[in-house]
Structure formats: structure tokens, C-alpha cells
Design a protein around this motif. Structure first.
Motif, PDB file in Angstrom:
ATOM      1  N   SER A  79       0.810  -1.223   0.000  1.00 60.51           N
ATOM      2  CA  SER A  79       0.000   0.000   0.000  1.00 60.51           C
ATOM      3  C   SER A  79       0.840   1.269   0.000  1.00 60.51           C
ATOM      4  N   THR A  80       2.172   1.130   0.070  1.00 58.77           N
ATOM      5  CA  THR A  80       3.049   2.299  -0.071  1.00 58.77           C
ATOM      6  C   THR A  80       3.190   2.700  -1.534  1.00 58.77           C
ATOM      7  N   ALA A  81       2.529   1.986  -2.450  1.00 57.82           N
ATOM      8  CA  ALA A  81       2.653   2.269  -3.889  1.00 57.82           C
ATOM      9  C   ALA A  81       2.413   3.735  -4.246  1.00 57.82           C
TER      10      ALA A  81
ATOM     11  N   ALA B 198       6.670   7.309   4.043  1.00 53.40           N
ATOM     12  CA  ALA B 198       8.049   6.844   4.187  1.00 53.40           C
ATOM     13  C   ALA B 198       8.348   6.466   5.644  1.00 53.40           C
ATOM     14  N   LEU B 199       7.858   7.269   6.594  1.00 50.17           N
ATOM     15  CA  LEU B 199       8.056   6.941   8.008  1.00 50.17           C
ATOM     16  C   LEU B 199       7.318   5.654   8.378  1.00 50.17           C
ATOM     17  N   GLY B 200       6.088   5.509   7.873  1.00 54.48           N
ATOM     18  CA  GLY B 200       5.347   4.275   8.110  1.00 54.48           C
ATOM     19  C   GLY B 200       6.071   3.070   7.541  1.00 54.48           C
ATOM     20  N   LEU B 201       6.655   3.226   6.358  1.00 52.05           N
ATOM     21  CA  LEU B 201       7.428   2.150   5.736  1.00 52.05           C
ATOM     22  C   LEU B 201       8.613   1.756   6.596  1.00 52.05           C
TER      23      LEU B 201
ATOM     24  N   MET C 277      -0.345   4.430   9.773  1.00 55.39           N
ATOM     25  CA  MET C 277       0.209   5.660   9.196  1.00 55.39           C
ATOM     26  C   MET C 277       0.044   5.675   7.679  1.00 55.39           C
ATOM     27  N   ILE C 278       0.326   4.546   7.029  1.00 55.60           N
ATOM     28  CA  ILE C 278       0.240   4.470   5.571  1.00 55.60           C
ATOM     29  C   ILE C 278      -1.205   4.639   5.100  1.00 55.60           C
ATOM     30  N   LEU C 279      -2.127   3.891   5.731  1.00 55.64           N
ATOM     31  CA  LEU C 279      -3.531   3.987   5.333  1.00 55.64           C
ATOM     32  C   LEU C 279      -4.113   5.357   5.688  1.00 55.64           C
TER      33      LEU C 279
ATOM     34  N   ILE D  68       1.643  -2.673  12.825  1.00 57.75           N
ATOM     35  CA  ILE D  68       0.308  -2.081  12.990  1.00 57.75           C
ATOM     36  C   ILE D  68       0.397  -0.558  12.932  1.00 57.75           C
ATOM     37  N   VAL D  69       1.365   0.008  13.672  1.00 58.09           N
ATOM     38  CA  VAL D  69       1.530   1.472  13.672  1.00 58.09           C
ATOM     39  C   VAL D  69       1.882   1.967  12.276  1.00 58.09           C
TER      40      VAL D  69
END
Length: 295
Positions: free
Chosen positions: A99-101, A129-132, A275-277, A270-271
Motif C-alpha cells: 500500500s506504499t505504492a 516513508a516513516l510508516g514504511l 500511518m500508511i492507510l 500495525i503502527v
């Protein structure tokens, strides 16, 4: 039933089918290469039948086939890597990392599509990027359904890159008439994935009808039917509403894996996933308010 109501139901159905991918891939009694190959093989056949039934076809000029073929190669890599990642790490990690696409789309779009990055996109890129990065904090413990989480996480990231290339390619195909059909690109992508991974999927060994039915489900329903539902629904709904409905997939994907395999993602995953979603949702709302690109 109105066309808008029907489109919403179609998109919800597609998102639900997409969301079962992680749990079904883990439950299949085949190797990762076998799942990747035959899942795409069944999907390609089903798409050919469904495309013929809906009357939406392939490019009329044979000379244009190379364009959807090029996009199909990126899609084939995405499909294969998604399956392999699911067999190695948790379903939650796989879908959240893929989902970082949108982050990669923003990076690729300026030189692939000549689309400019706006100031408001920078904040989205930073959060994603931070979530990744959170997925690579510490080390996930190997479990039966996720035996090599670090390797699987890496494959999921690369799968996200190829999904971004696929999205850019589909947008490129539809930007100008005559470049080719997105349905053709998706069908070709599944055929390519099937053929390229087939040597690594053999020999098959003995499998029951019930075990083969899982691969049929993955190809015919989880890919082919879901994609056809999306293509039928997407023109009847605003982009924001469509993107919000499709977030059902990453939200439910880990739930099915927990119910079927008892798989629980790590706290950092999970965190990072939230963040990504969250960033993707916020960007979807922001897109609706933006009328002109800003640099």
C-alpha cells in the motif's frame, strides 16, 4: 437499483474479494511459485472469458499490443512478488507494504507521466516513508505462517514498486486513445506471470480437488472477477468515494489472516500500517479539494 448503488455494491464486492488474497494464499497447499503461476493462469483464462462476455476488448490494431504488453510485465512482477511475500511474512505486512505504492507513484509520475509533484504531496510522502520504515524496526519473530518475515517484507516493498509502475502504466494507456486496453494489460500480465513462473512451479506432485479449488478461487474470483467489478463500477463513482471503498481491502486483509491462520502482526507493523492507510485516506480527501497543480 440505480447505477450508483450498483457501482457501490460492485466496488465493495471487489474490495472484499481482493482482501481475501493473503489468507487464501497462505491456506493453499502449494509452494509459493506454484500459487503464483497457477493463480495467474486461472485468472488469465477467466479474464479472457469475462472480457468477451462484457464486450470490452483488446486493441483493434495488432501494432498496439506491445503497449499493454509492457504494462503487463510490470503487473506480472507485482502479482508474483505479492504471492511470494505472503508466503514469507504476515498478510498484514504484505498488504500494508504494498500500500506504499502511492509514494512510488509520486516519485515516478514526473518522469514517466510528466505529472508534477505538488507541495501538499510532500507531507504525504514523508508520512508514508516513516510508516514504511517502521516495518523494519526490530525483527519480527518467524512463525508457521510467516517463516521469513524480513525477506518477505523486502519482497512486499518491491511488489509495491511494481504496482506503482502498473498504476502509472494503466494511466498512460488511458491518457491517449489508441495506446491499448487496460483489460488487455491485466490479462497479459497474468499470462506472463503464469508462463515465467511455471518452470519454478514444476513438478506439481499430487493434489486433491479441494486443494486445486483454492487456486481456482484465487485466480477466477480474487483476481479476475474482482478486477472486472472494479472496471464496471469505477466510471459511475467519484474517485474519492471509490478510493475510500477500496480501502476495505487493506483493512480486512489482516483480519482474514488472523481468523484463518491466527496470524497477529507486530506492533510496529500495525503502527506503520495505520500511518500508511491514514496518509492515503487524507491524500484522497485533499485530492478532491485541489483544483490546480502547485509546485
Amino acid at each position: 437499483m440505480s447505477s450508483i448503488s450498483r457501482a457501490r455494491l460492485q466496488l465493495i464486492g471487489a474490495a472484499l474479494l481482493f482482501s481475501t488474497g493473503g489468507a487464501a494464499i497462505k491456506a493453499a497447499a502449494f509452494t509459493g511459485w506454484q500459487i503464483a503461476s497457477f493463480r495467474s493462469g486461472f485468472a488469465a483464462i477467466a479474464l479472457l472469458v469475462m472480457v468477451a462476455a462484457t464486450g470490452r476488448g483488446w486493441p483493434s490494431a495488432r501494432a498496439q499490443l506491445w503497449k499493454p504488453l509492457l504494462v503487463g510485465c510490470a503487473y506480472a512482477a507485482c502479482l508474483t512478488l505479492f504471492v511470494l511475500a505472503n508466503r514469507l511474512t504476515t498478510a498484514a505486512n504484505t498488504i500494508f507494504l504494498q500500500s506504499t505504492a502511492p509514494l512510488y507513484v509520486l516519485i515516478l509520475a514526473p518522469w514517466l507521466l510528466k505529472e508534477r509533484v505538488r507541495r501538499q504531496d510532500i507531507g504525504f510522502m514523508v508520512v508514508v516513508a516513516l510508516g514504511l520504515m517502521l516495518f523494519f524496526v526490530g525483527a519480527d519473530q518467524p512463525v508457521a505462517s510467516a517463516p521469513e518475515p524480513e525477506r518477505g517484507n523486502l519482497l512486499a516493498v518491491i511488489s509495491g514498486v511494481f504496482w506503482a509502475l502498473t498504476v502509472c502504466g494503466l494511466r498512460w494507456l488511458t491518457a491517449r486513445p489508441g495506446r491499448g486496453s487496460p483489460l488487455a494489460a491485466v490479462t497479459l500480465g497474468n499470462f506472463i506471470a503464469f508462463l515465467v513462473t511455471l518452470p519454478l512451479a514444476l513438478p506439481l506432485g499430487a493434489h486433491s480437488v479441494a486443494e486445486w479449488s483454492m487456486l481456482v478461487y484465487l485466480g477466477v474470483f480474487q483476481i479476475a472477477l474482482a478486477y472486472v467489478l472494479v472496471t464496471q463500477a469505477i466510471s459511475h463513482l467519484p474517485a474519492l468515494e471509490a478510493s475510500m471503498i477500496l480501502l476495505i481491502e487493506p483493512a480486512l486483509n489482516p483480519l482474514w489472516a488472523w481468523l484463518v491462520q491466527g496470524e497477529v502482526p507486530g506492533i510496529w507493523a500495525i503502527v506503520g500500517g495505520v500511518m500508511i492507510l491514514g496518509a492515503t485516506t487524507a491524500k484522497s480527501f485533499a485530492e478532491r479539494r485541489v483544483e490546480a497543480p502547485v509546485t
